[in-house]
Enzyme design. Structure first.
Site: not given
Ligand code: ZN
Length: 134
Positions: A30, A86, A99
């Protein structure tokens, strides 16, 4: 999907810090750089999130999550892993391509990853009555 950021990364149109790739999944760092090793694992096939992904694809994704997690803890000096996912905007999903976040942890790193929430509005019995799968 043409305008999906993660699909563009999968197709190689946008570079990434690739950690692992196989036929079905891709794992990369990330770019938030909020903690060392923050990694995203996603399916190469576009699904919005866990609510629309097929079981076979989800199986591949979670297998890659396990593989990367085992690698981080066995070979890279980490002691544990947080796994976060999420789904939908109300749950803070920022990119509409499924993801799973891997946050590698070390003993005494003192990150506060698990949310501190304000408290349930209903009793456990009320929630049980509403939510139980019969
Ligand atoms: Zn996509």
């Amino acid at each position: 999907m043409d305008n999906c950021l993660f699909c563009k990364i999968i197709k190689g149109e946008i570079p990434c810090y690739k950690i692992y790739e196989d036929e079905y999944t891709l794992a990369f760092l990330d770019i938030a750089k909020d903690v060392d090793g923050h990694t995203l694992v996603l399916p190469k096939k576009h699904f919005k999130n866990i609510l629309d992904v097929d079981d076979e694809t989800l199986k591949h994704v979670i297998e890659t999550v396990k593989l990367v997690s085992k690698h981080y803890t066995s070979n890279c000096g980490f002691n544990g892993i947080n796994i976060i996912n999420n789904n939908e905007e109300c749950a803070e999903q920022s990119i509409p391509h499924l993801h799973i976040h891997i946050l590698p942890r070390k003993d005494n790193d003192n990150y506060k990853v698990f949310p501190s929430l304000s408290g349930a509005k209903h009793s456990l019995e009320e929630n049980l009555e509403k939510l139980r799968i019969n």
